[in-house]
Design an enzyme around this catalytic site. Structure first.
Site, mmCIF file in Angstrom:
data_model
loop_
_atom_site.group_PDB
_atom_site.id
_atom_site.type_symbol
_atom_site.label_atom_id
_atom_site.label_comp_id
_atom_site.label_asym_id
_atom_site.label_seq_id
_atom_site.Cartn_x
_atom_site.Cartn_y
_atom_site.Cartn_z
ATOM 1 N N SER A 33 6.327 -20.410 23.306
ATOM 2 C CA SER A 33 6.246 -19.263 24.090
ATOM 3 C C SER A 33 6.679 -18.086 23.432
ATOM 4 O O SER A 33 6.169 -16.825 23.957
ATOM 5 C CB SER A 33 7.098 -19.383 25.571
ATOM 6 N N GLY A 35 9.017 -16.411 19.589
ATOM 7 C CA GLY A 35 9.792 -16.330 18.636
ATOM 8 C C GLY A 35 9.164 -17.317 17.474
ATOM 9 O O GLY A 35 8.082 -17.130 17.085
ATOM 10 N N GLY A 37 8.506 -20.390 17.081
ATOM 11 C CA GLY A 37 7.312 -21.517 17.600
ATOM 12 C C GLY A 37 5.941 -20.546 17.659
ATOM 13 O O GLY A 37 4.886 -21.186 17.255
ATOM 14 N N TYR A 175 26.675 -25.258 20.560
ATOM 15 C CA TYR A 175 25.322 -25.171 19.994
ATOM 16 C C TYR A 175 25.305 -25.785 18.648
ATOM 17 O O TYR A 175 24.501 -26.390 18.292
ATOM 18 C CB TYR A 175 24.939 -23.702 19.885
#
Length: 331
Positions: A33, A35, A37, A175
Site C-alpha cells: 500500500s 513505501g 512494497g 521490533y
C-alpha cells in the site's frame, strides 16, 4: 529444452539460468500500500524486458489508490492488486487461489509493523502484534508457497529484514527481536532449500524515510507510556528521539533506493543470502562485526547516545556527505 529450465552452477552450487524465452516469473509481494512494497511492485511491473507478473498485495484494499496511480499502464497488464492479510491463514489461501496455477516464483515478504518506546510502557498485545505480522506473517506465507516451489525445484524467497536484525537498537527492542527472529529462521531454512534449488535473500535496509516512519516518530513523541519511570522517559524523549530524527535525516534512504536493490537481487542468477542496502550505514553496522563479543557495539552505542551526543551528530553528518566511507561488508 523450452520453458522454465534450471541448471547447476560450477562448484556444486545451485544457480538459475536467465533465459529470455522463459515465461514471466510470478512475483507475490506483501505490504504494497505504500513505501518499499509499493515502489518494488511498480519497478518490477515496469521492467522493460517484461520478466515479471507482479501480484501486489495489501491488507486493506481501500489503500490501493497510490499503488494503482503509480502503476499506470502496467495495472492489469504486468501488475495485479490483491487483498492479503499475512496474519490470516484464510486470507493467504484465498490470495494464492487467485493466482493462475497457484504458482509463485518469487515471494517477497515485505509486510511489517514498527514499535518504538520504553519497554515498560508497551503492552504485551502490541508486542505480540509485531511478531504476528513481522515474523509469523512471513512464516505463514512461506509455508503456503514452499510446497509448490519444492515440487518445481526452483524459487526465490526475499525477506525485507533490517539492520536491526543484525544489531539491537535502544528503545526498539521488540521490533529488533522480530527481525532477529527472521534472520535466524531464514538462514536456517536456506541450508535445506538449496537442495531444492530455492534461494533465500534477507534484504537489510537501514533507516528508510517514509510517511509511516515520520508519523510513528511523531506519535511516540507525544505518547504517555504509562508505568515508565521519569528517567527513562527523559532518555527516550530527550536523547533517543532527537538522535533518531538526525539519523533519518543524515543516512536515511528512500523507498525507491531500497526497491532498486531488491530488483537487482531478484534478477540475480545467484542471489546472496544477505544484502544490506545502505552503504552510508555500514560504519554503524560494522561496530558489531569488529568485536564478536558485542561489548564494543553496546558500549559505543551507549556513549554516543548518552555522553557524546555532539560527536554522534557530527559523525552522522559526515556519513551523509561521504566523509566516512568505510567498506566492511563484501559486495
Amino acid at each position: 529444452m523450452g520453458g522454465r529450465s534450471q541448471v547447476l552452477a560450477s562448484r556444486g552450487h545451485p544457480s538459475r539460468e536467465i533465459n529470455m524465452a522463459d515465461a514471466p516469473r510470478t512475483v507475490l509481494i506483501s505490504g504494497c500500500s505504500s513505501g518499499i512494497g509499493l515502489e518494488l511492485a511498480v519497478q518490477l511491473a515496469h521492467d522493460h524486458r517484461q520478466r515479471y507478473q507482479v501480484v501486489a498485495t495489501m491488507r486493506d484494499l481501500g489503500k490501493k489508490g497510490a499503488l494503482e496511480a503509480a502503476a499506470g499502464e502496467a495495472l492489469g497488464q504486468t501488475l495485479t492488486v490483491a487483498q492479503l492479510d499475512v496474519c490470516s491463514d484464510e486470507s493467504v489461501a484465498q490470495c494464492l487461489s487467485c493466482i493462475q496455477g497457484g504458482e509463485v516464483d518469487v515471494l517477497v515478504n515485505n509486510a511489517g509493523v514498527g514499535l518504538v518506546g520504553p519497554l515498560e510502557g508497551l503492552s504485551l498485545a502490541a508486542m505480540q502484534n509485531v511478531f504476528d505480522t513481522n515474523f509469523f506473517g512471513a512464516v505463514r506465507l512461506v509455508r503456503a508457497v514452499l510446497p509448490g516451489m519444492k515440487k518445481r525445484r526452483k524459487g526465490h524467497i526475499v525477506v525485507v529484514s533490517s539492520v536491526m536484525g543484525l544489531q539491537g537498537v535502544v528503545f526498539n527492542e521488540v521490533y529488533a527481536a522480530s527481525k532477529f527472529a527472521l534472520e535466524g529462521f531464514f538462514e536456517s531454512l536456506a541450508v535445506q532449500l538449496l537442495q531444492f534449488n530455492i534461494f533465500i535473500t534477507l534484504v537489510e535496509p537501514g533507516p528508510v524515510v517514509t510517511d509511516f516512519e515520520g508519523k510513528l516518530l511523531e506519535q511516540v513523541s507525544e505518547a504517555e507510556f504509562p508505568d515508565t519511570d521519569p528517567d527513562t522517559l527523559h532518555y527516550f524523549r530527550d536523547f533517543y528521539l532527537p538522535a533518531s530524527r538526525e539519523l533519518f535525516r543524515s543516512v536515511g534512504q528512500s523507498p525507491q533506493d531500497v526497491a532498486q536493490v531488491v530488483v537487482k537481487v531478484i534478477s540475480s542468477p545467484r542471489p546472496p543470502l544477505r544484502r544490506q542496502t545502505n552503504a552510508r550505514y555500514t560504519p554503524l553496522a560494522a561496530l558489531k562485526a569488529v568485536d564478536p563479543s558485542g561489548s564494543l557495539y553496546v558500549r559505543a552505542s551507549h556513549h554516543l547516545l548518552f555522553r557524546w551526543t555532539r560527536f554522534l551528530n557530527l559523525g552522522l553528518r559526515c556519513l551523509a556527505c561521504g566523509c566516512l566511507r568505510i567498506r566492511i561488508w563484501p559486495r
